[in-house]
Write an enzyme that holds these catalytic residues in place. Structure first.
Site, PDB file in Angstrom:
ATOM      1  N   HIS A  71      -4.042   9.110  -2.882  1.00 14.99           N
ATOM      2  CA  HIS A  71      -3.462   9.410  -1.611  1.00 14.99           C
ATOM      3  C   HIS A  71      -3.589  10.984  -1.407  1.00 14.99           C
ATOM      4  O   HIS A  71      -2.593  11.887  -1.261  1.00 14.99           O
ATOM      5  CB  HIS A  71      -1.942   9.029  -1.735  1.00 14.99           C
ATOM      6  CG  HIS A  71      -1.075   9.168  -0.257  1.00 14.99           C
ATOM      7  ND1 HIS A  71      -0.106   8.245   0.031  1.00 14.99           N
ATOM      8  CD2 HIS A  71      -1.716   9.833   0.951  1.00 14.99           C
ATOM      9  CE1 HIS A  71       0.139   8.513   1.125  1.00 14.99           C
ATOM     10  NE2 HIS A  71      -0.502   9.270   1.793  1.00 14.99           N
ATOM     11  N   GLU A 120       2.935   3.420  -4.833  1.00 18.34           N
ATOM     12  CA  GLU A 120       2.440   4.362  -5.284  1.00 18.34           C
ATOM     13  C   GLU A 120       3.216   5.275  -6.176  1.00 18.34           C
ATOM     14  O   GLU A 120       4.652   5.373  -5.768  1.00 18.34           O
ATOM     15  CB  GLU A 120       2.235   5.506  -4.144  1.00 18.34           C
ATOM     16  CG  GLU A 120       1.004   4.882  -3.388  1.00 18.34           C
ATOM     17  CD  GLU A 120       0.575   5.658  -2.195  1.00 18.34           C
ATOM     18  OE1 GLU A 120       1.228   6.928  -1.947  1.00 18.34           O
ATOM     19  OE2 GLU A 120      -0.359   5.274  -1.266  1.00 18.34           O
ATOM     20  N   ARG A 137      -1.453   3.103   5.278  1.00 23.68           N
ATOM     21  CA  ARG A 137      -0.153   2.748   4.276  1.00 23.68           C
ATOM     22  C   ARG A 137      -0.576   1.471   3.486  1.00 23.68           C
ATOM     23  O   ARG A 137      -1.129   0.751   4.075  1.00 23.68           O
ATOM     24  CB  ARG A 137       0.882   2.524   5.174  1.00 23.68           C
ATOM     25  CG  ARG A 137       1.887   3.748   5.638  1.00 23.68           C
ATOM     26  CD  ARG A 137       2.368   4.572   4.294  1.00 23.68           C
ATOM     27  NE  ARG A 137       2.941   5.934   4.808  1.00 23.68           N
ATOM     28  CZ  ARG A 137       2.435   6.959   4.970  1.00 23.68           C
ATOM     29  NH1 ARG A 137       1.113   7.153   4.645  1.00 23.68           N
ATOM     30  NH2 ARG A 137       3.215   7.926   5.256  1.00 23.68           N
TER      31      ARG A 137
HETATM   32  C1  8YV Z   1       1.014  12.789   3.058  1.00 21.72           C
HETATM   33  C2  8YV Z   1       0.688  11.150   4.791  1.00 21.72           C
HETATM   34  O1  8YV Z   1       0.590  12.345   1.807  1.00 21.72           O
HETATM   35  O2  8YV Z   1       1.159  12.132   6.509  1.00 21.72           O
HETATM   36  C3  8YV Z   1       1.296  11.152   6.192  1.00 21.72           C
HETATM   37  O3  8YV Z   1       1.895  10.226   6.486  1.00 21.72           O
HETATM   38  O4  8YV Z   1       0.706  10.107   4.040  1.00 21.72           O
HETATM   39  C4  8YV Z   1       0.122  12.289   4.090  1.00 21.72           C
HETATM   40  O5  8YV Z   1      -0.367  12.915   4.732  1.00 21.72           O
HETATM   41  C5  8YV Z   1       2.486  12.546   2.811  1.00 21.72           C
HETATM   42  O6  8YV Z   1       2.925  12.956   4.121  1.00 21.72           O
HETATM   43  C6  8YV Z   1       3.012  13.280   1.464  1.00 21.72           C
HETATM   44  O7  8YV Z   1       4.249  12.922   1.439  1.00 21.72           O
END
Ligand code: 8YV
Length: 327
Positions: free
Chosen positions: A283, A265, A236
């Site tokens: 991402h 983001e 993150r």
């Molecule tokens: C996805 C992520 O980009 O699973 C997560 O925590 O950061 C990623 O797999 C995200 O969930 C999309 O909103």
């Protein structure tokens, strides 16, 4: 043959959600969609009818409180820092996430990002495409290499472990920092992040976003990583002091960084965009058709498990003890 009837259960989807999840939710439930998770967008009657939320957006305490009969929030993503899970627990609302199904994809991406950062492969490809192989000759030798590096993983959970296993197979020594030592993990443990950064030259953050990890990778940690240091973030953006990171890359406090996640983001600051030693991705850690479909299935299967069997498949820690409503 008759079509199965959707359950008479209202599932609210605020904002965007994966198309496969939306289709399956529409087939199995009464689906209500709104533009964003804002109580002002639903009237009292609809709010009272909502028993589930499926989302990949921020769900705060105010939104949870606006839904008096809410039982479950199914988050699309393993990271659920955008959902106020502590408040959900107080309100006896189950929260689920999508672990496991994305572990290998994100670990693969992390390794790819590390190699791209160290060996400058995106820049080498740009060199070829710009015709410079013909006009200027071979792409300059990369300053960095994976050879001889030692890797520190900040956040040795499922994804951290999958990255560690991959990089151990590359012949690299692995250490890690977590809040506490993971008994089943054989890699070298450091009880502070600065201590880990001091001991390695390649730091990979897989840590989840939380108050405890907020800006944990700060100027002190980057200085400890040192001038041949490479930092990769696949977890993150909030775990890093982005201003300190841009400064450390610019003034040579560390050598390079590979970033898949950012503070705000999809906005990436010019201070990072302008740097040649930052390898930047939008991402895409879990972003393959295969893995996103599996995540979408898990979102829906959590709701089906909850309403049909009274059991969520992948509850988050905060709501482990939340059970189905009686009556
Ligand atoms: C996805 C992520 O980009 O699973 C997560 O925590 O950061 C990623 O797999 C995200 O969930 C999309 O909103």
């Amino acid at each position: 043959m008759s079509q199965p009837q959707p359950r008479d259960i209202v599932v609210l989807v605020p904002g965007r959600l994966h198309g496969h999840a939306v289709t399956r939710l529409g087939d199995g439930f009464r689906l209500v969609r709104i533009d964003r998770a804002d109580p002002a967008l639903i009237d009292a009657e609809v709010a009272a009818s909502v028993r589930a939320v499926a989302s990949m957006t921020a769900i705060d305490a105010r939104f949870i409180d606006a839904l008096p009969n809410l039982e479950i929030i199914a988050n699309f993503g393993v990271g659920y820092d955008a959902v106020d899970a502590s408040h959900a627990a107080i309100r006896k609302v189950m929260v689920t996430n999508t672990p496991d199904v994305l572990t290998d994809e994100v670990a693969d991406t992390a390794v790819g990002l590390l190699i791209n950062t160290v060996r400058e492969l995106p820049k080498a490809e740009a060199w070829l495409r710009a015709g410079r192989w013909v006009s200027d000759g071979a792409y300059p030798l990369s300053r960095a290499t994976l050879r001889g590096r030692s890797v520190g993983i900040f956040g040795m959970g499922r994804i951290g472990l999958a990255i560690a296993r991959r990089l151990a197979a590359f012949g690299l020594p692995i250490s890690y920092h977590n809040r506490s030592k993971a008994e089943s993990v054989g890699y070298t443990y450091h009880d502070t992040l600065v201590g880990l950064a001091q001991a390695v030259d390649t730091l990979i953050s897989v840590a989840p976003g939380s108050a405890a990890t907020d800006k944990a990778v700060n100027a002190e940690v980057l200085a400890a990583l040192g001038t041949s240091g490479v930092f990769v973030n696949i977890g993150r953006g909030s775990t890093v002091d982005q201003t300190a990171l841009a400064a450390a890359l610019k003034d040579g406090t560390i050598l390079a960084a590979g970033l898949d996640v950012f503070d705000d983001e999809p906005r990436v600051p010019d201070t990072l965009l302008s740097l040649g030693n930052a390898c930047l991705l939008p991402h895409v850690g879990s972003a393959s058709v295969h893995t996103r479909q599996a995540m979408a299935d898990l979102v829906v299967d959590n709701l089906i498990g909850w309403f049909d069997q009274g059991r969520a498949l992948t509850p988050v820690n905060e709501t482990l003890s939340v059970g189905p409503r009686q009556g």
